[in-house]
Design an enzyme around this catalytic site. Structure first.
Site, PDB file in Angstrom:
ATOM      1  N   ILE A  82       0.839  -1.190   0.000  1.00  0.00           N
ATOM      2  CA  ILE A  82       0.000   0.000   0.000  1.00  0.00           C
ATOM      3  C   ILE A  82       0.880   1.247   0.000  1.00  0.00           C
ATOM      4  O   ILE A  82       1.742   1.414   0.867  1.00  0.00           O
ATOM      5  CB  ILE A  82      -0.941   0.012   1.223  1.00  0.00           C
ATOM      6  CG1 ILE A  82      -1.791  -1.255   1.246  1.00  0.00           C
ATOM      7  CG2 ILE A  82      -1.817   1.258   1.198  1.00  0.00           C
ATOM      8  CD1 ILE A  82      -2.580  -1.507  -0.033  1.00  0.00           C
ATOM      9  N   LYS A  83       0.634   2.080  -0.984  1.00  0.00           N
ATOM     10  CA  LYS A  83       1.414   3.318  -1.095  1.00  0.00           C
ATOM     11  C   LYS A  83       0.598   4.478  -0.521  1.00  0.00           C
ATOM     12  O   LYS A  83      -0.543   4.700  -0.922  1.00  0.00           O
ATOM     13  CB  LYS A  83       1.769   3.603  -2.557  1.00  0.00           C
ATOM     14  CG  LYS A  83       2.745   4.772  -2.729  1.00  0.00           C
ATOM     15  CD  LYS A  83       2.878   5.186  -4.186  1.00  0.00           C
ATOM     16  CE  LYS A  83       3.780   4.283  -4.967  1.00  0.00           C
ATOM     17  NZ  LYS A  83       4.088   4.851  -6.320  1.00  0.00           N
TER      18      LYS A  83
END
Length: 220
Positions: A82-83
């Site tokens: 997850i960015k």
């Protein structure tokens, strides 16, 4: 040093994976929009092609929104990272998602101070943007140098440095000299790494000399 390819073009990724050089993929909303596909479907397809980390960026900017989107995206595949943006809420989301067992890439890092906070928040990756600093007259590689120096002082910092906004093979080489863990490279730059005019010239010369001999290595 690992190579991540910075694109959401599935055909490009498939072709580059065949080279054996690709260790992971980074994407962002802009790259996914350019691909023309539906976000979750594009991420899922990339995850099937690449066994390594695949960064999928949230679009929410508030803590609850980032957590909701991050948890949803993390369910797509086991290798989804997850960015989140390097904001206060992004760092809070990073800490919570990390504690839940999700890998997190904190993006849009432009200072060593920010990188310290990423490590404190437990980020899996921090993404300092070299090219964008170069664009405004600063030296992006100096930032990488600072982060490498700081992280090397603290063995407990487990965050990996993922050099981003790579614009040329020179960026890749300089990042490697400084010891960064990963570079994320546009497909064009990755292909430029094996190109050199003297290689082409030398090969042409060798083949011309071989042709004059009239020989074949494999005979009919």
């Amino acid at each position: 040093m690992k190579f991540f390819v910075d694109t959401a073009d599935v055909n490009e990724i498939r072709a580059l994976v065949e080279t054996g050089f690709v260790d992971g993929v980074t994407t962002n909303p802009t790259l996914v929009a350019q691909s023309g596909g539906r976000f979750e479907e594009v991420i899922a397809e990339i995850c099937e092609l690449v066994p390594g980390p695949v960064s999928a960026e949230v679009t929410a900017t508030d803590l609850e929104g980032m957590l909701e989107e991050g948890r949803h995206l993390a369910k797509i595949a086991s290798n989804v990272v997850i960015k989140v943006p390097l904001t206060l809420d992004g760092l809070k989301a990073c800490r919570i998602l990390t504690q839940e067992g999700t890998q997190v890439n904190v993006t849009l890092c432009f200072s060593a101070a920010q990188a310290i906070l990423c490590a404190k928040a437990g980020a899996t990756f921090v993404s300092p943007f070299l090219g964008r600093l170069d664009d405004i007259g600063e030296t992006g590689m100096s930032l990488i140098h600072q982060i490498v120096d700081v992280y090397s002082n603290y063995p407990d910092f487990a965050t990996q440095i993922l050099a981003a906004s790579i614009r040329s093979p020179l960026h890749v080489v300089e990042a490697a000299r400084l010891g960064v863990d990963i570079v994320t490279i546009p497909p064009k730059v990755l292909r430029q790494l094996y190109l050199h005019p003297l290689t082409d010239k030398g090969l042409s010369s060798f083949l011309a000399d071989w042709e004059k001999t009239g020989q074949k290595i494999l005979r009919d």
